[in-house]
Write a protein that holds these residues in place. Structure first.
Motif, PDB file in Angstrom:
ATOM      1  N   THR A  43      36.850  36.834  38.349  1.00 38.54           N
ATOM      2  CA  THR A  43      36.459  37.828  37.346  1.00 38.54           C
ATOM      3  C   THR A  43      37.658  38.462  36.644  1.00 38.54           C
ATOM      4  O   THR A  43      37.537  38.958  35.510  1.00 38.54           O
ATOM      5  N   GLU A  44      38.832  38.450  37.286  1.00 39.50           N
ATOM      6  CA  GLU A  44      39.983  39.143  36.714  1.00 39.50           C
ATOM      7  C   GLU A  44      40.850  38.261  35.831  1.00 39.50           C
ATOM      8  O   GLU A  44      41.825  38.750  35.235  1.00 39.50           O
ATOM      9  N   GLY A  49      35.705  36.515  32.730  1.00 37.04           N
ATOM     10  CA  GLY A  49      35.605  35.940  34.069  1.00 37.04           C
ATOM     11  C   GLY A  49      35.084  34.519  34.039  1.00 37.04           C
ATOM     12  O   GLY A  49      34.385  34.078  34.963  1.00 37.04           O
ATOM     13  N   LYS A  63      44.859  31.130  41.935  1.00 38.37           N
ATOM     14  CA  LYS A  63      44.088  31.946  42.867  1.00 38.37           C
ATOM     15  C   LYS A  63      43.398  31.079  43.915  1.00 38.37           C
ATOM     16  O   LYS A  63      43.392  31.402  45.112  1.00 38.37           O
TER      17      LYS A  63
END
Length: 468
Positions: A43-44, A49, A63
């Protein structure tokens, strides 16, 4: 499912409604949470997102790698950006699930918000161009039974792949001379599949037995008490102590060498050294989630790991000789051994008898396994080619046998017999009381091995995977 971590990668294309894509991505997040799927979100990475450009791909990849995900879930929330998710998938080298929610009814003016299904066609083609293997979950509503089953099955597939790619097997002694069937190519297993062996001589185990009997008496005594509580012990206290000490010693060595399974030269040098058969000890290791096979059957240990992983370890396996035909049922077959069935698979209280007719030593196990539908599985290969044999059989009544045993009825026993004779398989199989054939089948595309069946059920398996 808490051991498997899924990277969630929703995608959109600018040509279609961003608001609708964001809405459906949030609905997907909510559904994954309700299904108790352990997922890593993005989402970030941008305001939406969602994946739709190179910057988002790089951020998501970083990530997901940091989180060490086990699988990637591409959710096509509108038409999607095919090159972006393909680049992401190529970068991660994990199983990939592709899905998109069913498109809603067109607006009154004939316009459409998402065109999700059309985008799925595009993404599938581009994933192929990138040579990315993927699992497809049919274009369906997010609250449909097909979505729930497909997500849960994908977690199981990821578990099989993760297990296979991280397998290290404790090899206790070489194969018995007479068992040429269980020879393996250690170099090929490492080069092709990253499957590692940790070979140790039998003497290392006997030395460990002496140590644990002197220094880990609490572990040995706890194991002795387990046997007294959960089995009918017909052997001497001295022999029972050796059974317990062998179990503790083997588990210590599994942990020391970082292994998740083992295989042992179960006869005859071991009996000369410690005076017992190892099967009662192995069956308890099986029950504790450490598959441990006899006759140094490395491929058999791999088979057990795969069939248990396909059901997330919820059922323990039996490891059996496919032995002889049922005397009355033309499609019935005896699966048996002197042990190596997990105790939790017993239909009656297990017995530790004084002897078995094959070997006049204590240390075997006796019980009939629970009936039900079983998945049989055998990973094997020769001449550089590897495959996974799979299929199902149903438990039936049959004559009493010494040792651990189970009679299964097959749709056509001749088909199984010919597979085992003509190869590349042998008479050892792993089996659990659950139909996980579709999971094993789907997993083979990621494992780099050929799926094989002893019954003509491939189209039925494909239909299941289509949600039918």
């Amino acid at each position: 499912m808490d051991k498997i971590k899924i990277g969630f990668a929703p995608t959109r294309r600018n040509l279609f409604s961003a608001d609708a894509a964001i809405e459906y991505a949030n609905l997907t997040r909510t559904k994954l949470t309700k299904l108790n799927i352990d997922f890593v979100d993005i989402t970030e990475i941008n305001a939406d997102g969602l994946i739709y450009d190179d910057a988002g791909v790089e951020a998501a990849a970083a990530k997901f790698k940091a989180a060490d995900i086990d699988g990637l879930f591409i959710a096509n929330e509108n038409f999607g950006t095919e090159y972006a998710v393909a680049r992401l998938a190529k970068n991660l080298d994990v199983p990939v699930l592709l899905w998109g929610p069913k498109d809603e009814r067109p607006a009154a003016d004939g316009s459409r918000l998402r065109d999700t299904q059309c985008g799925l066609f595009a993404i599938g083609k581009v994933l192929r161009r990138f040579k990315v293997k993927f699992t497809y979950l049919q274009n369906c509503d997010i609250d449909s039974p097909q979505f729930e089953r497909g997500m849960q099955d994908f977690v199981r597939v990821c578990n099989v792949v993760k297990t296979f790619r991280n397998t290290r097997i404790l090899q206790v002694g070489p194969r018995p001379f007479d068992f040429w069937t269980t020879m393996v190519n250690e170099g090929e297993l490492l080069e092709k599949f990253n499957i590692q062996l940790s070979p140790v001589p039998i003497g290392e185990i006997t030395s460990e037995i002496k140590r644990v009997k002197a220094e880990e008496t609490d572990k040995v005594q706890t194991t002795v008490e387990w046997f007294k509580t959960n089995t009918e012990v017909q052997i001497s206290d001295k022999d029972l102590e050796m059974v317990a000490a062998l179990k503790v010693a083997l588990k210590n060595k599994v942990e020391f060498y970082g292994c998740n399974a083992g295989a042992i030269q179960c006869w005859t040098e071991l009996q000369d050294e410690i005076g017992i058969l190892p099967y009662a000890s192995l069956s308890l290791l099986q029950d504790e989630g450490i598959p441990f096979t006899c006759e140094t059957d490395i491929h058999g240990a791999i088979s057990e790991l795969l069939v248990e992983a396909a059901n997330l370890g919820q059922d323990r396996a039996i490891f059996a000789d496919v032995n002889c035909r049922h005397p009355d049922n033309p499609n019935g077959e005896l699966l048996q051994h002197l042990g190596v069935f997990a105790y939790s698979t017993a239909d009656n209280k297990p017995i530790l008898p004084q002897r078995h007719f094959v070997f006049d030593y204590p240390g075997s196990v006796a019980f009939e396994a629970l009936k039900g539908e079983y998945t049989l599985c055998r990973f094997d290969g020769d001449n550089g080619d590897y495959s996974l044999l799979m299929g199902t059989g149903k438990g039936i009544e049959g004559p009493y046998n010494q040792g651990t045993y189970l009679y299964l009825e097959f749709a056509n026993l001749n088909r199984l017999e010919f597979k085992l004779v003509e190869g590349p398989y042998i008479h050892h199989v792993a089996a659990i009381r659950k139909n996980v054939v579709p999971i094993l089948y789907e997993s083979t595309k990621y494992l780099g091995i050929k799926p094989d069946f002893f019954d003509p059920i491939e189209e039925d398996v494909k239909a299941y995977l289509r949600g039918e």
